[in-house]
Write an enzyme that holds these catalytic residues in place. Structure first.
Site, PDB file in Angstrom:
ATOM      1  N   SER A 113       0.878  -1.338   0.030  1.00  0.00           N
ATOM      2  CA  SER A 113       0.087   0.055  -0.082  1.00  0.00           C
ATOM      3  C   SER A 113       0.860   1.068   0.106  1.00  0.00           C
ATOM      4  O   SER A 113       1.561   1.403  -0.676  1.00  0.00           O
ATOM      5  CB  SER A 113      -0.982  -0.137   1.354  1.00  0.00           C
ATOM      6  OG  SER A 113      -1.754   0.807   1.082  1.00  0.00           O
ATOM      7  N   HIS A 114       0.789   1.966   1.165  1.00  0.00           N
ATOM      8  CA  HIS A 114       1.299   3.444   1.197  1.00  0.00           C
ATOM      9  C   HIS A 114       2.773   3.413   1.921  1.00  0.00           C
ATOM     10  O   HIS A 114       3.183   4.480   1.891  1.00  0.00           O
ATOM     11  CB  HIS A 114       0.396   4.310   1.827  1.00  0.00           C
ATOM     12  CG  HIS A 114       0.042   3.598   3.180  1.00  0.00           C
ATOM     13  ND1 HIS A 114      -0.921   2.518   3.134  1.00  0.00           N
ATOM     14  CD2 HIS A 114       0.382   3.602   4.480  1.00  0.00           C
ATOM     15  CE1 HIS A 114      -1.045   2.251   4.378  1.00  0.00           C
ATOM     16  NE2 HIS A 114      -0.164   2.913   5.309  1.00  0.00           N
ATOM     17  N   ASP A 277      -2.675   6.610  -3.106  1.00  0.00           N
ATOM     18  CA  ASP A 277      -1.634   5.869  -2.399  1.00  0.00           C
ATOM     19  C   ASP A 277      -0.992   4.959  -3.344  1.00  0.00           C
ATOM     20  O   ASP A 277      -1.144   4.857  -4.626  1.00  0.00           O
ATOM     21  CB  ASP A 277      -1.923   5.021  -1.237  1.00  0.00           C
ATOM     22  CG  ASP A 277      -2.701   3.885  -1.474  1.00  0.00           C
ATOM     23  OD1 ASP A 277      -3.451   4.072  -2.491  1.00  0.00           O
ATOM     24  OD2 ASP A 277      -2.720   3.232  -0.653  1.00  0.00           O
ATOM     25  N   ASP A 279      -0.700   1.557  -3.949  1.00  0.00           N
ATOM     26  CA  ASP A 279      -1.587   0.805  -4.853  1.00  0.00           C
ATOM     27  C   ASP A 279      -2.938   1.319  -5.380  1.00  0.00           C
ATOM     28  O   ASP A 279      -3.778   0.520  -5.800  1.00  0.00           O
ATOM     29  CB  ASP A 279      -1.799  -0.635  -4.123  1.00  0.00           C
ATOM     30  CG  ASP A 279      -2.651  -0.251  -2.677  1.00  0.00           C
ATOM     31  OD1 ASP A 279      -2.490   0.649  -2.201  1.00  0.00           O
ATOM     32  OD2 ASP A 279      -3.505  -1.164  -2.081  1.00  0.00           O
ATOM     33  N   ASP A 281      -5.579   2.533  -3.585  1.00  0.00           N
ATOM     34  CA  ASP A 281      -7.118   2.380  -2.890  1.00  0.00           C
ATOM     35  C   ASP A 281      -7.235   3.453  -2.194  1.00  0.00           C
ATOM     36  O   ASP A 281      -8.444   3.667  -1.587  1.00  0.00           O
ATOM     37  CB  ASP A 281      -7.177   0.907  -2.279  1.00  0.00           C
ATOM     38  CG  ASP A 281      -6.226   0.893  -1.516  1.00  0.00           C
ATOM     39  OD1 ASP A 281      -5.305   1.645  -1.326  1.00  0.00           O
ATOM     40  OD2 ASP A 281      -6.208  -0.218  -0.485  1.00  0.00           O
ATOM     41  N   ARG A 282      -6.400   4.377  -1.968  1.00  0.00           N
ATOM     42  CA  ARG A 282      -6.664   5.697  -0.839  1.00  0.00           C
ATOM     43  C   ARG A 282      -6.831   6.829  -1.820  1.00  0.00           C
ATOM     44  O   ARG A 282      -6.333   6.857  -2.876  1.00  0.00           O
ATOM     45  CB  ARG A 282      -5.695   5.769   0.106  1.00  0.00           C
ATOM     46  CG  ARG A 282      -5.386   4.561   1.113  1.00  0.00           C
ATOM     47  CD  ARG A 282      -4.195   4.826   2.087  1.00  0.00           C
ATOM     48  NE  ARG A 282      -4.369   3.991   3.082  1.00  0.00           N
ATOM     49  CZ  ARG A 282      -3.766   4.100   4.296  1.00  0.00           C
ATOM     50  NH1 ARG A 282      -3.101   5.243   4.549  1.00  0.00           N
ATOM     51  NH2 ARG A 282      -3.762   3.171   5.199  1.00  0.00           N
ATOM     52  N   LYS A 376     -11.371  -0.164  -1.358  1.00  0.00           N
ATOM     53  CA  LYS A 376     -11.646   1.027  -1.430  1.00  0.00           C
ATOM     54  C   LYS A 376     -10.869   1.429  -2.805  1.00  0.00           C
ATOM     55  O   LYS A 376     -10.117   0.773  -3.302  1.00  0.00           O
ATOM     56  CB  LYS A 376     -10.940   1.747  -0.078  1.00  0.00           C
ATOM     57  CG  LYS A 376      -9.474   1.264   0.132  1.00  0.00           C
ATOM     58  CD  LYS A 376      -9.041   1.932   1.502  1.00  0.00           C
ATOM     59  CE  LYS A 376      -7.693   1.700   1.806  1.00  0.00           C
ATOM     60  NZ  LYS A 376      -7.779   0.703   2.973  1.00  0.00           N
TER      61      LYS A 376
END
Ligand code: G1P
Ligand code: ZN
Length: 543
Positions: A113-114, A277, A279, A281-282, A376
């Protein structure tokens, strides 16, 4: 080509956290480490033989090597077809979309992710099931159990598969289909939002700056915002995915997306700013000199959902993670629909979405989404906002202020203390837990606590129980402090403190959140002894 069975010994640290297994790259690069975990996943999937799986990642360092290992293992484990994003790329929401659209058994997403990337950074791997969402805890626990007893894994001895061009190839008995990572996703977005309307907005001079933070969303944003919606080329910045994310920390918040924030605070600022982010999703949404908290963003989208074609018929319900502010609850109340409070982590929304109980959901941690997929979705949120602004022709700031006027404002902040000593963090939490009975009904500094508990969730669909999901202190005036430890970090512990209070009076909506919450910020430290336990004077990140 030969299938090789490799003897191995279990690792004891492969328990998936809030969102898959995340470790430093050097941990994943130990001999057998990645293979053990992947074989553990395969061993837990009953109908793997001949099945279709989806594979892709956020392009971070080690993505390309891991993909080749996973492909060879999949071929050796009887997978029928593997859909792989070109160049090994798939954003998390796009992976969810592809799993659903192609009726795959599931998918493997490579991402942390982030978290920062590169040889010294983090890597991660996560399994998603056939609804496109993260594996439920039942399955991740089984995978973990398997990883504790694994003795061998299977691998096809073959050359690497070229992934730079779309099309089909064979790998042993398995078909590898390299797909355009953007196409399915872009089509889905086009079916949900009024692209004509948004195109008009852009052609009328509305300016946007989308910061892909050198992570996976660059190609998605270029295709959708620039090519399909006609935003000027330079609207998307840092659009080339890099293995180390350009050395940055691709977490779209006020601290790590500083360059974007600065751009939106300048004289010649664009009308709208957004970032995603690692990947994808944010999301962070900004207006000119205006920051939309993720909790408010969920509430505003919920209140205005019917402006978007995909949501014309209204919402079945809303869900938010427990630490997310209660702004969305007020909208649900007004709409006469249920609002569910779930533990932190997207996986808890899956059952509610599958059962049709909710349409929108979100987390304070810059995550917003809907029933269109089971993750998300950063760009989805951006498009939803653009659709709304194309419809109401108000600025971002005015849109949110209007919302506060109607529903009241939930002042909100999250304070993160990162990389603190794990034992100190555990001590802080267990002391807090131990004092819950005493705290309930007490009134530190004159602020009476109505409820003090450790959040426990019973899933309304499958009735599974999740305990210890965060300490909640609810005050009589509806203010709230929540404490929990992060489940996604890879070094030490991260303490998250969530602080909020409700302000119904519009004449008092203009304060800075830190100022408006100063009393409770102080109380949060006093009650938990944050400084005493962690030795920290202030949080590392404030959002
Ligand atoms: C964090 C966020 C949580 C989110 C998760 C994955 O988890 O707080 O809302 O679902 O990342 O993106 P945490 O580190 O708090 O366990
Ligand atoms: Zn992410």
């Amino acid at each position: 080509m030969r299938i090789r069975t490799v003897t191995t010994l279990p690792f004891d640290d492969q328990r998936p956290g809030t969102s898959g297994l995340r470790k430093k790259v050097h941990v994943f690069r130990q001999p057998h480490y990645l293979e053990n975990f992947v074989q553990s996943i395969f061993d837990c999937l009953e109908d793997l033989t001949g099945a279709t799986l989806v594979l892709g990642g956020d392009g971070r360092y080690y993505n390309d090597q891991a993909i080749q290992v996973i492909l060879k293992m999949a071929a050796a484990n009887g997978v029928g077809r593997m859909l792989v994003g070109r160049d090994g790329l798939l954003s998390t929401p796009a992976a969810s979309c592809v799993i659903r659209r192609h009726g795959a058994l599931g998918g493997i997403i490579l991402s942390a992710s982030h978290n920062p990337a590169g040889p010294e950074g983090d890597f991660g791997i996560k399994y998603n099931v056939s609804n496109g969402g993260p594996a439920p805890e039942k399955l991740t626990e089984r995978i973990y159990a398997r990883s504790r007893e694994i003795r061998e894994y299977r691998l096809l001895e073959a050359d690497d598969v070229p992934l730079d061009r779309c099309g089909q190839q064979r790998l042993g008995e398995m078909t590898v289909e390299v797909i355009d990572p953007v196409a399915d996703y872009a089509e889905l977005m086009e079916s949900l939002f009024d692209f004509d309307r948004i195109r008009e907005l852009f052609s009328g001079g509305f300016r946007i700056r989308y910061d892909a933070m050198h992570a996976v969303t660059g190609p998605y944003a270029r295709e959708i915002l620039v090519r399909r919606l006609g935003a000027p080329e330079d609207s998307v910045v840092n659009a080339t995915p890099l293995p180390d994310f350009g050395g940055g920390h691709p977490d779209p918040n006020l601290t790590y997306a500083r360059a974007l924030v600065d751009a939106l605070w300048r004289e010649d600022a664009p009308d709208f700013g957004a970032a995603s982010d690692g990947d994808g999703d944010r999301n962070m949404i900004l207006g000119r000199r205006f920051f939309v908290t993720p909790s408010d963003s969920l509430a505003v989208l919920a209140a205005n959902a019917t402006c978007a074609p995909g949501y014309r018929s209204g919402l079945a319900g809303i869900a938010r993670s427990m630490p997310t502010s209660r702004a969305a609850d007020r909208v649900a109340d007004r709409l006469g629909i249920p609002c569910y409070e779930t533990p932190t982590g997207w996986k808890f929304f899956g059952n509610l979405l599958d059962a049709g109980r909710i349409t929108l959901c979100g987390e304070e941690s810059f995550g917003t989404g809907s029933n269109h997929i089971r993750e998300k979705d950063g760009l989805w949120a951006v498009l939803f906002w653009l659709n709304l602004l194309a419809e109401n022709r108000r600025s971002v700031a005015d849109t949110v202020r209007d919302h506060w006027r109607e529903f009241g404002r939930d002042y909100y902040t999250r304070h993160d203390y990162e990389g603190i000593d794990s034992e100190a963090a555990q001590r802080l939490m267990s002391e807090l837990r131990g004092s819950l009975a005493e705290l309930a009904g007490s009134a530190p500094d004159g602020h009476r606590i109505r409820l003090a508990d450790d959040f426990r969730y019973e899933d309304p669909v499958d009735h599974s129980i999740s305990e210890h999901q965060g300490i909640r202190l609810l005050f009589e005036n509806e203010a709230r402090i929540v404490y929990r430890l992060s489940g996604t970090g890879t070094a030490g512990a991260t303490l998250r403190v969530y602080i909020e209070r409700y302000e119904p009076d519009p004449s008092r909506h203009g304060l800075d959140a830190q100022q408006a919450l100063a009393d409770y910020i102080r109380l949060a430290d006093e009650i938990a002894g944050i400084r005493r336990h962690t030795g920290r004077e202030r949080p590392d990140v404030i959002t």
